[in-house]
Design an enzyme around this catalytic site. Structure first.
Site, mmCIF file in Angstrom:
data_model
loop_
_atom_site.group_PDB
_atom_site.id
_atom_site.type_symbol
_atom_site.label_atom_id
_atom_site.label_comp_id
_atom_site.label_asym_id
_atom_site.label_seq_id
_atom_site.Cartn_x
_atom_site.Cartn_y
_atom_site.Cartn_z
ATOM 1 N N ASP A 1 90.616 -24.716 -26.375
ATOM 2 C CA ASP A 1 89.325 -25.055 -25.765
ATOM 3 C C ASP A 1 88.220 -24.115 -26.228
ATOM 4 O OD1 ASP A 1 90.345 -27.189 -24.460
ATOM 5 O OD2 ASP A 1 90.725 -26.119 -22.565
ATOM 6 N N CYS A 2 88.543 -22.817 -26.353
ATOM 7 C CA CYS A 2 87.500 -21.873 -26.758
ATOM 8 C C CYS A 2 87.368 -21.774 -28.282
ATOM 9 C CB CYS A 2 87.739 -20.507 -26.142
ATOM 10 S SG CYS A 2 89.386 -19.866 -26.400
ATOM 11 N N TYR A 3 88.438 -22.145 -28.976
ATOM 12 C CA TYR A 3 88.434 -22.104 -30.448
ATOM 13 C C TYR A 3 88.866 -23.468 -30.987
ATOM 14 C CZ TYR A 3 88.139 -16.989 -30.027
ATOM 15 O OH TYR A 3 87.745 -15.724 -29.738
#
Lengths: 133, 399
Positions: B139-141
């Site tokens: 989700d963040c990367y």
């Protein structure tokens, strides 16, 4: 008289000619064939030690036949930028063309002694020896 | 009572431009001329150097973040895999890693034309390096793949970190068998056809401080043309004494260093990608250490010459690969440098793998830096274990 170490390159139309015979018979030169090879396109390369009074005439004859002639020292090159002067090559050069100068421990290369075994190309850790033959 | 100096006193003299600095070669002559006591009274620092293959070398790189961001799970630099089991856009490129499509020894002896050491050399030379990375996506990367080029200038950090460098002493390698063998000590011809060795002898850093009386965590050094640090002992740090048949000390054994430095300060002539036919890829590293002459005892070791330093001759066809141990005798670095040694009654030509001229150049550069006041000595916050620590290597038993 020291022999000249030279590299000849033959085209497909010259590689089947008896060139060495003419060097010996017509120009009275002493020939030592150090290395000779021919590729599938019939292009040939030959490395010679050549000595005799009529050396220059012999070279002119070779050129007149469309054969290119270079001194070996132009074809076997030590890349000084890459060479680290480690000396790993010197234990493998059978002709002592690559040798250690003492006490500086710097590697020297005398192209006239080279017999083109190409061992230096194989063992040099930094690939500093370049051979175009 | 001989001379005693502190790091602070030596550094004050360096700052004042008054420090007396000699290379390890120069100090040998000086001691021969005027003796230990007088030389110790005069000389503040002795500089050493070595330049040779150090397989345990590598660099931590931080590439910076792409948009969208990516957690790099697999990374290749010029097709050489880098280790990525660390944070999102960091990787460690090891010197002995080879290109993904290298045929290794399938066509023996393999050539190993390009490896991690060559990537490091190319980075330091300012060349563009192809970066390829894959990810599983988070989700963040979210990004899952990338192909771009990087150069040393446009990435964040590039830290050379070598966990085992500057081997104190090393074997002189020979081959007793009937066939040519291809080793990390170079190509060895059959039946004692040649002998290869790899230290700079009387210039070699850890041979000149065999007691680890001055080298420790925080020692400032010449590393790859820049300033680096000793950060710990190296792996396989087994300092000790090399003794002859009568039990006399004739050299030191196998101490090593972990070293670290900023790759961005370094230069390709001091970090040179290399390979050994039939063995693999590596990196030649230039490393130099200043030895503060705190007292006469330290100078006594720093002034040891090639005649007094020895290496064991080891058979790499049978003894070494099978861990049989023992050696075929000891030879001095003076003999090794002369170009021939005698082993089992046979005269054997020798060749070095480490560059003595480059070692000499490093010792001279370090001397120059110190004399100019550009380089102060780092006082170790902790010395490394010396020969008295009794460290010996553990073997790996197969259970």
């Amino acid at each position: 008289m020291a022999p000249h170490k030279i590299v000849l390159r033959f085209t497909p139309t010259t590689s089947d000619q008896p060139i060495i015979y003419h060097l010996v018979k017509d120009y009275d030169l002493v020939v030592n064939i150090v290395k000779a090879k021919i590729n599938p396109h019939l292009e040939g390369t030959m490395v010679l030690d050549l000595v005799g009074e009529r050396y220059e005439e012999g070279i002119a004859y070779l050129r007149s036949q469309g054969i290119t002639v270079h001194p070996l020292t132009q074809e076997v090159v030590r890349n000084h930028d890459r060479c680290t002067n480690c000396g790993a090559c010197t234990g493998h050069c059978p002709a002592a063309a690559l040798y250690m100068e003492r006490p500086s421990m710097e590697v020297q290369f005398n192209g006239d002694r080279c017999v083109l075994c190409l061992q230096c190309v194989k063992v040099c850790p930094v690939r500093a020896m370049e051979v175009r033959i | 009572m001989g001379v005693e100096r502190t790091y602070a006193e030596i550094n004050a003299r360096i700052k004042a431009g008054k420090a007396v600095v000699l290379t390890a070669e120069e100090v040998i002559d000086k001691v021969r001329e005027q003796g230990l006591a007088k030389t110790a009274a005069e000389v503040d620092v002795v500089t050493t150097g070595t330049f040779g293959p150090m397989c345990s070398s590598g660099a931590f790189l931080n590439f910076g973040h792409s948009s969208p961001r990516m957690r790099m799970t697999k990374v290749w630099l010029n097709n050489v895999p880098a280790y990525t089991g660390i944070a999102a856009v960091d990787a460690y490129i090891g010197a002995t890693e080879i290109a993904e499509d290298d045929p290794t020894n399938s066509n023996f002896p393999g050539e190993f034309r390009y490896g991690g050491g060559h990537v490091i050399e190319d980075l330091v030379a300012g060349k563009n390096i192809k970066l390829k990375a894959l990810s599983y996506g988070t989700d963040c990367y979210p990004r899952k793949e990338i192909e771009t080029t990087i150069s040393l200038q446009d990435i964040n950090e590039a830290i050379l970190f070598n966990p085992r460098n500057a081997y104190q002493n090393y074997n002189c390698a020979v081959n007793l068998s009937d066939k040519t063998i291809y080793t990390y000590m170079g190509t060895l011809k059959p039946r004692l056809g040649n002998a290869n060795y790899s230290t700079s002898g009387q210039l070699s850093p850890l041979m000149k401080d065999p007691n680890f009386a001055t080298i420790g965590v925080g020692t400032r050094i010449f590393l790859g043309g820049g300033i680096g640090y000793v950060v710990w002992n190296g792996t396989q740090h087994f300092p000790g004494w090399l003794k002859d048949e009568k039990g006399n000390i004739v050299g030191s054994a196998g101490g090593t260093l972990s070293v670290l430095g900023d790759l961005k300060q370094m230069k390709p002539q001091w970090l040179r990608g290399a390979r050994f036919l039939g063995y693999g890829a590596t990196l030649n590293v230039g490393l130099g250490i200043p030895i503060p002459i705190l007292n006469e005892e330290i100078l006594r070791f720093a002034a040891l010459s090639d005649e007094e330093l020895h290496a064991p001759v080891v058979d790499y066809s049978e003894s070494y690969p099978n861990r049989i141990g023992g050696n075929l005798g000891l030879v001095s670095y003076a003999q090794l440098k002369s170009g021939k040694i005698t082993v089992q009654g046979k005269e054997v030509p020798t060749a070095p793998l480490s560059s003595y001229p480059k070692a000499r150049e490093i010792a001279a550069i370090l001397k120059d830096w110190i004399q100019k006041g550009d380089f102060l000595l780092g006082e170790p916050s902790q010395l490394l274990p010396g020969p008295n620590a009794g460290l010996t290597g553990k073997t790996l038993e197969i259970r």
